[in-house]
Design an enzyme around this catalytic site. Structure first.
Site, PDB file in Angstrom:
ATOM      1  N   GLN A  17     -19.559   6.880   6.884  1.00 20.51           N
ATOM      2  CA  GLN A  17     -20.154   7.373   8.122  1.00 20.51           C
ATOM      3  C   GLN A  17     -20.383   8.880   8.121  1.00 20.51           C
ATOM      4  O   GLN A  17     -21.173   9.373   8.929  1.00 20.51           O
ATOM      5  CB  GLN A  17     -19.282   6.969   9.313  1.00 20.51           C
ATOM      6  CG  GLN A  17     -19.279   5.467   9.534  1.00 20.51           C
ATOM      7  CD  GLN A  17     -18.447   5.055  10.734  1.00 20.51           C
ATOM      8  OE1 GLN A  17     -17.242   4.856  10.625  1.00 20.51           O
ATOM      9  NE2 GLN A  17     -19.077   4.934  11.892  1.00 20.51           N
ATOM     10  N   ARG A  74      -7.296  11.364  10.190  1.00 21.91           N
ATOM     11  CA  ARG A  74      -7.423  10.047   9.566  1.00 21.91           C
ATOM     12  C   ARG A  74      -8.827   9.924   8.967  1.00 21.91           C
ATOM     13  O   ARG A  74      -9.816  10.024   9.688  1.00 21.91           O
ATOM     14  CB  ARG A  74      -7.199   8.950  10.608  1.00 21.91           C
ATOM     15  CG  ARG A  74      -7.485   7.533  10.137  1.00 21.91           C
ATOM     16  CD  ARG A  74      -7.172   6.501  11.245  1.00 21.91           C
ATOM     17  NE  ARG A  74      -7.441   5.147  10.799  1.00 21.91           N
ATOM     18  CZ  ARG A  74      -8.538   4.443  11.096  1.00 21.91           C
ATOM     19  NH1 ARG A  74      -9.497   4.950  11.856  1.00 21.91           N
ATOM     20  NH2 ARG A  74      -8.688   3.224  10.644  1.00 21.91           N
ATOM     21  N   HIS A 118     -12.559   1.379   4.497  1.00 18.50           N
ATOM     22  CA  HIS A 118     -13.287   1.344   5.767  1.00 18.50           C
ATOM     23  C   HIS A 118     -14.713   0.886   5.438  1.00 18.50           C
ATOM     24  O   HIS A 118     -15.679   1.606   5.658  1.00 18.50           O
ATOM     25  CB  HIS A 118     -13.234   2.715   6.447  1.00 18.50           C
ATOM     26  CG  HIS A 118     -13.564   2.706   7.918  1.00 18.50           C
ATOM     27  ND1 HIS A 118     -12.747   3.296   8.869  1.00 18.50           N
ATOM     28  CD2 HIS A 118     -14.606   2.203   8.603  1.00 18.50           C
ATOM     29  CE1 HIS A 118     -13.299   3.151  10.076  1.00 18.50           C
ATOM     30  NE2 HIS A 118     -14.434   2.492   9.941  1.00 18.50           N
ATOM     31  N   GLU A 163      -9.784  -2.682  10.230  1.00 16.79           N
ATOM     32  CA  GLU A 163     -10.449  -3.752  10.967  1.00 16.79           C
ATOM     33  C   GLU A 163     -10.980  -4.894  10.087  1.00 16.79           C
ATOM     34  O   GLU A 163     -12.193  -5.099   9.968  1.00 16.79           O
ATOM     35  CB  GLU A 163     -11.607  -3.183  11.800  1.00 16.79           C
ATOM     36  CG  GLU A 163     -11.191  -2.108  12.779  1.00 16.79           C
ATOM     37  CD  GLU A 163     -12.330  -1.666  13.690  1.00 16.79           C
ATOM     38  OE1 GLU A 163     -13.497  -1.998  13.423  1.00 16.79           O
ATOM     39  OE2 GLU A 163     -12.047  -1.009  14.704  1.00 16.79           O
ATOM     40  N   ASN A 297      -7.207  -0.038  16.892  1.00 15.44           N
ATOM     41  CA  ASN A 297      -8.458   0.574  17.319  1.00 15.44           C
ATOM     42  C   ASN A 297      -8.854  -0.084  18.623  1.00 15.44           C
ATOM     43  O   ASN A 297      -9.076  -1.303  18.669  1.00 15.44           O
ATOM     44  CB  ASN A 297      -9.552   0.373  16.277  1.00 15.44           C
ATOM     45  CG  ASN A 297      -9.291   1.178  15.012  1.00 15.44           C
ATOM     46  OD1 ASN A 297      -8.352   1.974  14.952  1.00 15.44           O
ATOM     47  ND2 ASN A 297     -10.125   0.973  14.007  1.00 15.44           N
ATOM     48  N   TYR A 299     -11.311  -0.100  22.011  1.00 13.56           N
ATOM     49  CA  TYR A 299     -12.506   0.354  22.719  1.00 13.56           C
ATOM     50  C   TYR A 299     -12.646  -0.284  24.088  1.00 13.56           C
ATOM     51  O   TYR A 299     -13.040   0.364  25.041  1.00 13.56           O
ATOM     52  CB  TYR A 299     -13.755   0.094  21.856  1.00 13.56           C
ATOM     53  CG  TYR A 299     -13.776   1.004  20.651  1.00 13.56           C
ATOM     54  CD1 TYR A 299     -14.319   2.282  20.746  1.00 13.56           C
ATOM     55  CD2 TYR A 299     -13.181   0.635  19.450  1.00 13.56           C
ATOM     56  CE1 TYR A 299     -14.290   3.154  19.664  1.00 13.56           C
ATOM     57  CE2 TYR A 299     -13.151   1.501  18.363  1.00 13.56           C
ATOM     58  CZ  TYR A 299     -13.695   2.756  18.478  1.00 13.56           C
ATOM     59  OH  TYR A 299     -13.658   3.622  17.421  1.00 13.56           O
ATOM     60  N   GLU A 358      -7.976   4.563  16.564  1.00 14.82           N
ATOM     61  CA  GLU A 358      -9.319   4.925  17.041  1.00 14.82           C
ATOM     62  C   GLU A 358      -9.411   4.631  18.525  1.00 14.82           C
ATOM     63  O   GLU A 358      -8.964   3.572  18.980  1.00 14.82           O
ATOM     64  CB  GLU A 358     -10.433   4.093  16.366  1.00 14.82           C
ATOM     65  CG  GLU A 358     -10.703   4.428  14.928  1.00 14.82           C
ATOM     66  CD  GLU A 358     -11.817   3.566  14.335  1.00 14.82           C
ATOM     67  OE1 GLU A 358     -12.693   3.064  15.080  1.00 14.82           O
ATOM     68  OE2 GLU A 358     -11.797   3.403  13.100  1.00 14.82           O
ATOM     69  N   GLU A 412     -23.469   5.371  12.783  1.00 10.93           N
ATOM     70  CA  GLU A 412     -22.824   4.298  13.542  1.00 10.93           C
ATOM     71  C   GLU A 412     -23.335   2.929  13.054  1.00 10.93           C
ATOM     72  O   GLU A 412     -23.935   2.153  13.781  1.00 10.93           O
ATOM     73  CB  GLU A 412     -23.032   4.508  15.041  1.00 10.93           C
ATOM     74  CG  GLU A 412     -22.455   3.440  15.962  1.00 10.93           C
ATOM     75  CD  GLU A 412     -20.982   3.084  15.726  1.00 10.93           C
ATOM     76  OE1 GLU A 412     -20.188   3.943  15.292  1.00 10.93           O
ATOM     77  OE2 GLU A 412     -20.637   1.915  15.977  1.00 10.93           O
TER      78      GLU A 412
HETATM   79  C1  GBH Z   1     -14.914   0.800  15.003  1.00 14.11           C
HETATM   80  O1  GBH Z   1     -15.206  -0.550  15.085  1.00 14.11           O
HETATM   81  C2  GBH Z   1     -15.090   1.242  13.601  1.00 14.11           C
HETATM   82  O2  GBH Z   1     -13.850   1.300  12.933  1.00 14.11           O
HETATM   83  C3  GBH Z   1     -15.812   2.545  13.452  1.00 14.11           C
HETATM   84  O3  GBH Z   1     -16.211   2.728  12.135  1.00 14.11           O
HETATM   85  C4  GBH Z   1     -16.973   2.601  14.415  1.00 14.11           C
HETATM   86  O4  GBH Z   1     -17.770   3.726  14.246  1.00 14.11           O
HETATM   87  C5  GBH Z   1     -16.409   2.566  15.807  1.00 14.11           C
HETATM   88  O5  GBH Z   1     -15.603   1.463  15.991  1.00 14.11           O
HETATM   89  C6  GBH Z   1     -17.472   2.553  16.900  1.00 14.11           C
HETATM   90  O6  GBH Z   1     -18.230   1.396  16.835  1.00 14.11           O
HETATM   91  O7  GBH Z   1     -19.401  -5.889  22.894  1.00 14.11           O
HETATM   92  O8  GBH Z   1     -17.661  -5.618  24.572  1.00 14.11           O
HETATM   93  O9  GBH Z   1     -17.611  -7.506  23.034  1.00 14.11           O
HETATM   94  C7  GBH Z   1     -15.368  -1.064  16.382  1.00 14.11           C
HETATM   95  C8  GBH Z   1     -15.157  -2.549  16.455  1.00 14.11           C
HETATM   96  C9  GBH Z   1     -15.731  -4.596  17.448  1.00 14.11           C
HETATM   97  C10 GBH Z   1     -15.498  -2.706  18.851  1.00 14.11           C
HETATM   98  C11 GBH Z   1     -16.583  -5.282  18.480  1.00 14.11           C
HETATM   99  C12 GBH Z   1     -16.315  -3.396  19.932  1.00 14.11           C
HETATM  100  C13 GBH Z   1     -17.229  -5.488  20.704  1.00 14.11           C
HETATM  101  C14 GBH Z   1     -17.012  -5.124  22.153  1.00 14.11           C
HETATM  102  N1  GBH Z   1     -15.873  -3.169  17.540  1.00 14.11           N
HETATM  103  N2  GBH Z   1     -16.280  -4.822  19.815  1.00 14.11           N
HETATM  104  S1  GBH Z   1     -17.990  -6.102  23.243  1.00 14.11           S
END
Ligand code: GBH
Length: 459
Positions: A17, A74, A118, A163, A297, A299, A358, A412
């Site tokens: 990335q 990291r 990764h 992941e 990680n 989100y 993350e 991304e």
């Molecule tokens: C990470 O993966 C990666 O490790 C990183 O490289 C990447 O840049 C970063 O996240 C940002 O994308 O649509 O609500 O169902 C993220 C893994 C898996 C997180 C799928 C969001 C779907 C959420 N992703 N998940 S949803």
């Protein structure tokens, strides 16, 4: 294993990335180079060929980390730089880059935290079958040995995989990520071989650390993307849908790693679907090698409801849209679920130290003429999720650190440069870096938390 005196604050990136320089110093193509070269896979035909040009601008990037007051950084190693053919000897010219990076970090008082994988598998190994092939797990352990022998004298924090769900499901089932295959049976095999590779690599690293008298400092583990799957109602059908989703996304990794067995409901269903986990005798003992650390990680959480089964009988629960804020990825902003997740992990899978390896958000940034981005939303996202992490810690969860994703705007994946997660802006024309408001917020927050910790003498 070491217990750090203090909670660690960091930022994260990954090799493909940010590095660019894909043809330099003996690096060979990874599956991401191949995938990007395939029309229609990545937004605007973007590739990681230049990315942030971190390969040539590394000292400047480390200086930014130092200005932000980070404890730890990291980053991941590009396997095709370290061991270009995916087998055989290491590549001194490629390894030299990571030597310089580690030395630069240490000179600035920043702890290096290495992720071995990764997602940039050497293309040669994909050509030999990729993660669906058992042999790749053994190749991964050999690569781990090369990396540890090169850097283990200065690096004590090691993550095997980032992941594995993404590698297996996005890479081999949906095809949204490299290598872009759509084969559920291959994806399930990949899950098992990724986990096997993890276990073999942990064993390799521990043996090498012990042989070199470095076991005390070593912290080795894995990073998982974990997302709470919340049932839309208490109806048995919705509860079952959420349980399956939690099983396929979360328990399928947590259980073998931390309990030494696959979750029976998920493994049985995969078998019925014609996609068995190809387990051989002894594999689960290897996968369940004790780990010091599990990286999380985080989100978003998702709310799921029952829906008719999809193609070929696969469960396909619906994800409901809730009335909550969303990021530019369309992911829901749900910080409270992070506290609940950490509490659950520490209760159901006690033992490892947990780190948020993350957490971050994409937003539609606008830079002013100086390159500055006033990203109040991203700063607020970080604030809420740091609060949620520290709340779990204050409830007694053994969570030991937090990493913002990401230090820099970067490539991304299938969205190319169209989505920005950085706390530091990258101008992709000039490659100039400019810390955003969120970077200032993060630096101030880290300084305040460290001051408070020093004052209270808190561990
Ligand atoms: C990470 O993966 C990666 O490790 C990183 O490289 C990447 O840049 C970063 O996240 C940002 O994308 O649509 O609500 O169902 C993220 C893994 C898996 C997180 C799928 C969001 C779907 C959420 N992703 N998940 S949803």
């Amino acid at each position: 294993m070491t217990q750090h005196a203090n909670f660690l604050w960091g930022a994260a990136t990954s090799s493909y990335q940010i590095e660019g320089a894909v043809n330099e110093d003996g690096r060979t193509p990874s599956i991401w180079d191949t995938f990007c070269a395939t029309p229609g896979t990545v937004t605007d035909g973007d590739t990681g060929a230049v990315a942030c040009d971190h390969y040539h601008r590394m000292p400047e990037d480390v200086a930014i980390m130092a200005e932000l007051g980070l404890d730890v950084y990291r980053f991941s190693l590009a396997w095709p730089r370290v061991q270009p053919d995916g087998t055989g000897a290491g590549n001194p010219a490629g390894i030299a880059f990571y030597d310089r990076l580690v030395d630069e970090l240490l000179a600035k008082g920043i702890r290096p935290w290495v992720t071995l994988y990764h997602w940039d598998l050497p293309q040669a190994l994909e050509d030999a079958g990729g993660w669906p092939s058992r042999d790749v797990a053994y190749r991964f352990a050999d690569y781990a040995a090369i990396a540890y022998e090169a850097l283990g004298d200065r690096v004590s924090q090691w993550t095997t995989l980032n992941e594995p769900w993404c590698s297996a499901v996005l890479g081999y089932m949906t095809g949204r990520h490299a290598p872009g295959r759509q084969d559920a049976r291959a994806a399930t095999a990949a899950v098992h071989h990724l986990l096997l590779g993890h276990g073999l690599a942990v064993r390799t690293i521990r043996d090498l650390a012990a042989a070199n008298g470095r076991s005390d400092a070593l912290e080795v583990g894995i990073t998982l993307n974990l997302a709470p799957k919340l049932p839309a109602s208490d109806s048995p059908a919705d509860l079952a849908a959420a349980h399956w989703e939690d099983g396929f996304a979360n328990r399928l990794y947590l259980d073998p790693l931390l309990r030494g067995e696959y979750p029976a409901d998920v493994a049985d269903r995969l078998g019925e679907l014609g996609c068995p986990l190809p387990v051989q005798d002894g594999d689960l003992e290897t996968i369940a090698q004790p780990v010091d650390v599990v990286g999380v990680n985080y989100y978003s959480s998702q709310m799921v409801a029952a829906a008719p089964t999809g193609q070929n009988g696969w469960p396909a629960p619906a994800t409901l849209r809730r009335d909550v804020p969303r990021t530019a990825m369309d992911w829901e902003v749900t910080p409270g679920a992070l506290t609940d997740l950490l509490t659950r992990l520490d209760r159901e899978y006690p033992g490892p130290a947990w780190y948020i390896t993350e957490n971050g958000a994409a937003y539609a940034d606008t830079a002013d003429e100086t390159g500055y981005v006033d990203d109040a939303e991203r700063a607020e996202y970080l604030r809420e999720h740091i609060d949620a992490t520290l709340e779990a810690r204050d409830l007694g969860v053994n969570v030991r650190g937090y990493f913002a994703w990401s230090l820099l705007d970067n490539f991304e994946w299938s969205f190319g440069y169209d989505r920005r997660f950085g706390i530091v802006r990258v101008d992709y024309d000039t490659l100039e870096r400019t810390p955003k408001r969120s970077a200032r917020y993060y630096a101030e927050r880290v300084a305040a938390e460290k001051k408070a910790a020093a004052e209270t003498g808190r561990l």
